[in-house]
Design an enzyme around this catalytic site. Structure first.
Site, short mmCIF file in Angstrom:
data_model
loop_
_atom_site.label_atom_id
_atom_site.label_comp_id
_atom_site.label_asym_id
_atom_site.label_seq_id
_atom_site.Cartn_x
_atom_site.Cartn_y
_atom_site.Cartn_z
N LYS A 111 -3.28 -6.18 9.31
CA LYS A 111 -4.12 -5.59 8.26
C LYS A 111 -5.54 -6.16 8.35
O LYS A 111 -5.74 -7.38 8.29
CB LYS A 111 -3.53 -5.89 6.87
N ASP A 142 -7.57 -1.68 5.73
CA ASP A 142 -7.49 -1.83 4.28
C ASP A 142 -8.90 -1.83 3.69
O ASP A 142 -9.41 -2.87 3.28
CB ASP A 142 -6.75 -3.15 3.99
N LYS A 165 -9.85 0.60 1.31
CA LYS A 165 -9.74 1.16 -0.06
C LYS A 165 -10.93 2.05 -0.41
O LYS A 165 -11.68 1.78 -1.34
CB LYS A 165 -9.61 0.03 -1.09
N ASP A 170 -14.84 7.25 -3.38
CA ASP A 170 -16.17 7.85 -3.38
C ASP A 170 -16.01 9.34 -3.65
O ASP A 170 -14.91 9.80 -3.98
CB ASP A 170 -16.84 7.59 -2.01
N THR A 180 -3.42 -5.30 -8.36
CA THR A 180 -2.60 -6.29 -9.09
C THR A 180 -3.47 -7.35 -9.75
O THR A 180 -2.98 -8.10 -10.59
CB THR A 180 -1.55 -6.94 -8.18
N ARG A 217 -0.39 -15.66 4.20
CA ARG A 217 -0.28 -17.13 4.27
C ARG A 217 1.10 -17.70 4.58
O ARG A 217 1.17 -18.76 5.21
CB ARG A 217 -0.86 -17.74 2.98
O1 C5P Z 1 -1.51 -14.50 2.05
P1 C5P Z 1 -0.82 -13.39 1.30
O2 C5P Z 1 0.56 -13.10 1.84
O3 C5P Z 1 -0.84 -13.60 -0.19
O4 C5P Z 1 -1.71 -12.12 1.64
C1 C5P Z 1 -1.46 -10.88 1.06
C2 C5P Z 1 -2.50 -9.90 1.50
O5 C5P Z 1 -2.32 -8.72 0.74
C3 C5P Z 1 -3.94 -10.34 1.28
O6 C5P Z 1 -4.73 -9.72 2.30
C4 C5P Z 1 -4.28 -9.75 -0.08
O7 C5P Z 1 -5.64 -9.48 -0.23
C5 C5P Z 1 -3.49 -8.45 -0.02
N1 C5P Z 1 -3.13 -7.90 -1.31
C6 C5P Z 1 -2.43 -8.59 -2.29
N2 C5P Z 1 -2.12 -7.99 -3.47
C7 C5P Z 1 -2.48 -6.74 -3.68
C8 C5P Z 1 -3.16 -6.01 -2.72
C9 C5P Z 1 -3.48 -6.64 -1.53
O8 C5P Z 1 -2.07 -9.72 -2.09
N3 C5P Z 1 -2.13 -6.16 -4.79
#
Ligand code: C5P
Length: 242
Positions: free
Chosen positions: A35, A62, A64, A67, A126, A217
């Site tokens: 992503k 990603d 998003k 527009d 979220t 992560r």
């Molecule tokens: O490190 P982690 O597993 O938390 O990363 C989740 C990824 O998904 C990040 O790129 C974060 O910006 C994205 N994301 C999220 N929650 C959302 C939409 C996107 O954690 N609702």
């Protein structure tokens, strides 16, 4: 690559092309989709998309988009030309914005074309809560807005949504099974929750009805990222075949 690997999306949350390259190399053959978000794409542009593709993996762009319909449709066609596997727009951009995008993509790449990207919508971020919504004049609860916007996206011809694992059942109830759900906020039992508040394990998220998992992560911060990815894939595989 097996099915679980194709459903695992690694969040390439890094700043430079070099850092992106090192993750693509480290996770080659382990992760089916990377992503690429706004920061990395704004800095590196299409080069980072090509880098992932050259490593044999697919891209979830990603960005998003939100527009006027024409601008979103034209940006979507550029994403299609980049050959990304999936990209997204904000459902709050409205029915016409999404329907126009779908119509333009249909012209260039009909639904039966395997090169056609998956068109995803974001419902309510979220990071937004009731107060955030009220601040922009939306008085309905998040639990009402999420399935409402998911259904709007489906009716406009979009292929699926990005949503928290906890929202999967609401979205399935509104949109049925023939609609893809991509979920971040996934945490295997071995990983820290970090700043994610409402998490599910990979197995539970798939069993709840998610199709793709976005995981950052728990892999990038692991002592052995490839081993962490392998453990996650194992758990996903068990849920898919169970
Ligand atoms: O490190 P982690 O597993 O938390 O990363 C989740 C990824 O998904 C990040 O790129 C974060 O910006 C994205 N994301 C999220 N929650 C959302 C939409 C996107 O954690 N609702």
């Amino acid at each position: 690559m097996n099915d679980a690997k194709q459903r695992l999306i690694f969040a390439l949350d890094v700043e430079t092309l070099e850092a992106a390259r090192s993750w693509v190399d480290r996770l080659q053959g382990q992760v089916g989709v990377f992503k690429i978000g706004k920061q990395l794409f704004t800095r590196c542009g299409p080069d980072v998309v090509k880098l992932v593709q050259a490593g044999g993996a697919d891209v979830f762009l990603d960005l998003k988009y939100h527009d006027i319909p024409n601008t979103v449709a034209m940006a979507g066609l550029e994403a299609l030309r980049l050959g990304v596997r999936m990209f997204n727009v904000h459902a709050l951009g409205g029915f016409e914005m999404m329907a126009r995008l779908v119509a333009e993509v249909d012209k260039v790449c009909p639904r039966d074309n395997p090169q056609r990207p998956i068109l995803l919508a974001v419902t309510i971020l979220t990071s937004s809560n009731q107060e955030t919504l009220r601040g922009v004049g939306i008085d309905r609860p998040v639990e009402v807005m999420v399935p409402k916007l998911a259904k709007l996206a489906k009716d406009a011809g979009m292929d699926g949504v990005v949503a928290s694992p906890k929202e999967v059942s609401l979205i399935r109830a509104a949109c049925g099974d023939d609609f893809l759900i991509v979920t971040p906020g996934v945490r295997p039992a071995f990983a820290s929750q970090d700043d994610q508040k409402r998490v599910m394990t990979p197995g539970d998220a798939l069993r709840a009805g998610a199709d793709y998992l976005v995981i950052g992560r728990p892999i990038s911060a692991a002592a052995d990222p490839a081993a962490a990815a392998a453990l996650i894939i194992q758990e996903m595989q068990a849920a898919l075949s169970g």
